[in-house]
Design an enzyme around this catalytic site. Structure first.
Site, PDB file in Angstrom:
ATOM      1  N   GLU A  84     -16.924  10.593  23.480  1.00 17.88           N
ATOM      2  CA  GLU A  84     -15.607  11.124  23.130  1.00 17.88           C
ATOM      3  C   GLU A  84     -15.393  11.195  21.612  1.00 17.88           C
ATOM      4  OE1 GLU A  84     -13.324   6.845  23.695  1.00 17.88           O
ATOM      5  OE2 GLU A  84     -12.143   8.668  23.876  1.00 17.88           O
ATOM      6  N   GLU A 128       0.823  -1.215   0.000  1.00 17.27           N
ATOM      7  CA  GLU A 128       0.000   0.000   0.000  1.00 17.27           C
ATOM      8  C   GLU A 128       0.862   1.273   0.000  1.00 17.27           C
ATOM      9  OE1 GLU A 128      -2.956  -0.438  -0.701  1.00 17.27           O
ATOM     10  OE2 GLU A 128      -3.654  -2.324   0.186  1.00 17.27           O
ATOM     11  N   HIS A 136      -2.600   1.722   8.518  1.00 16.33           N
ATOM     12  CA  HIS A 136      -3.661   0.914   7.913  1.00 16.33           C
ATOM     13  C   HIS A 136      -3.785  -0.390   8.680  1.00 16.33           C
ATOM     14  CE1 HIS A 136      -6.119  -1.275   5.106  1.00 16.33           C
ATOM     15  NE2 HIS A 136      -5.152  -2.114   4.792  1.00 16.33           N
ATOM     16  N   HIS A 164      -6.830  -3.808   9.863  1.00 16.71           N
ATOM     17  CA  HIS A 164      -8.037  -4.565   9.516  1.00 16.71           C
ATOM     18  C   HIS A 164      -8.866  -4.848  10.771  1.00 16.71           C
ATOM     19  CE1 HIS A 164      -5.778  -6.473   5.781  1.00 16.71           C
ATOM     20  NE2 HIS A 164      -5.985  -5.176   5.642  1.00 16.71           N
ATOM     21  N   HIS A 188     -12.721  -4.120   3.871  1.00 16.48           N
ATOM     22  CA  HIS A 188     -11.272  -4.287   3.919  1.00 16.48           C
ATOM     23  C   HIS A 188     -10.658  -3.769   5.229  1.00 16.48           C
ATOM     24  CE1 HIS A 188      -7.182  -3.955   1.669  1.00 16.48           C
ATOM     25  NE2 HIS A 188      -6.992  -3.914   2.974  1.00 16.48           N
TER      26      HIS A 188
END
Ligand code: 2HA
Ligand code: ZN
Length: 277
Positions: A170, A116, A140, A142, A211
């Site tokens: 919050e 990525e 990133h 998952h 994803h």
């Protein structure tokens, strides 16, 4: 100084391990990148090698020309970063055109930076500009609850932001600008990088349908904390939706406006729509 002794490297490793312990990084899932400060580069310069081959990034990031990054490697497992950081991650340099990179340290057993990389670097480019250089971390992961919601909620910024704001007081304070959503796309390439970085102009959080999630922030604590807060909120929503079809009560638009006033945050009105009941 040795790379592994540098404070930013220790922070990078700790964040990878924290993400693994949260269960957000099955197998080789997820990736992390950090834009180094000039003084951090100087600190470790003697432990870097500058004879690596220049390779294509797969997109161009002219505003990152000459910058140095620490990033996880493609196919590498977050659970292994703490055991062997030099195998799992690397330090790379972006060339003067912003289209190529070379590895200066790490990935000692071969491999490439994260698949990525285009998304990471395009997000960094947007955030560097938007925050006057303050933001340095792109993450990133998952996380399961957030991903689960992409099968249930409409894939819009409005739906995700409002639903996740409602699940913990919050939340609007932690991510006041909201959350962007990218519909399903093929990961790893320039197209998804363009779509994500477009959202990063407005938001610090972008969700990839079916994803995972991208978060951007100033440092490791803030960026990890952001991912953690969004995922916790998603977990609460999954629990609530598992118990009842509709919430019995929730935070109302005027209550968000009152919160915004006291906590000195701007909450865009587009997220404070009246819901049909
Ligand atoms: O396997 O998470 O999106 C790494 C990824 C790709
Ligand atoms: Zn992923």
């Amino acid at each position: 100084m040795k790379v592994l002794d540098a404070k930013f490297v220790q922070g990078f490793i700790r964040m990878c391990n924290d993400g693994w312990e949260q269960g957000w990084h099955e197998r080789n899932g997820g990736n992390l990148s950090y834009r180094m400060k000039p003084e951090e580069f100087e600190e470790v310069r003697d432990d870097l090698s500058f004879d690596g081959e220049w390779k294509e990034i797969g997109t161009t990031v002219p505003d990152l020309a000459g910058e140095y990054f620490m990033v996880t490697g493609s196919g590498k497992y977050f659970r292994n970063v703490i055991l062997d950081p030099a195998d799992s991650a690397c330090i790379l340099e972006v060339d003067e055109t912003g289209s190529k990179y070379r590895i200066l340290w790490g990935l000692v057993n071969g491999g490439r930076p994260t698949s990525e990389l285009p998304s990471h670097l395009m997000n960094h480019e947007v955030k560097k500009k938007a925050t006057d250089g303050k933001y340095r971390v792109i993450y990133h992961a998952h996380p399961a609850n957030t991903i689960a919601l992409t099968f249930v909620l409409p894939l819009t910024d409005e739906a995700f932001t409002r639903e996740l704001w409602e699940m913990a007081t919050e939340c609007p304070v932690v991510f006041p600008s909201g959350i962007g959503v990218v519909g399903w796309m093929v990961p790893g390439g320039r197209d998804i990088a363009v779509a994500t970085s477009e959202l990063m102009k407005q938001y610090d959080v972008a969700i990839w349908a079916h994803h995972g999630m991208f978060c951007a922030g100033e440092d490791f604590d803030l960026t990890f904390g952001l991912m953690h807060t969004v995922e916790k909120s998603a977990e609460i929503l999954v629990k609530v939706r598992s118990m009842v079809p509709e919430k019995a009560q929730t935070i109302q638009p005027d209550e968000f406006r009152a919160l915004a006033k006291d906590f000195h945050v701007d909450l865009p009105e587009k997220f404070l729509y009246e819901k049909e009941r």
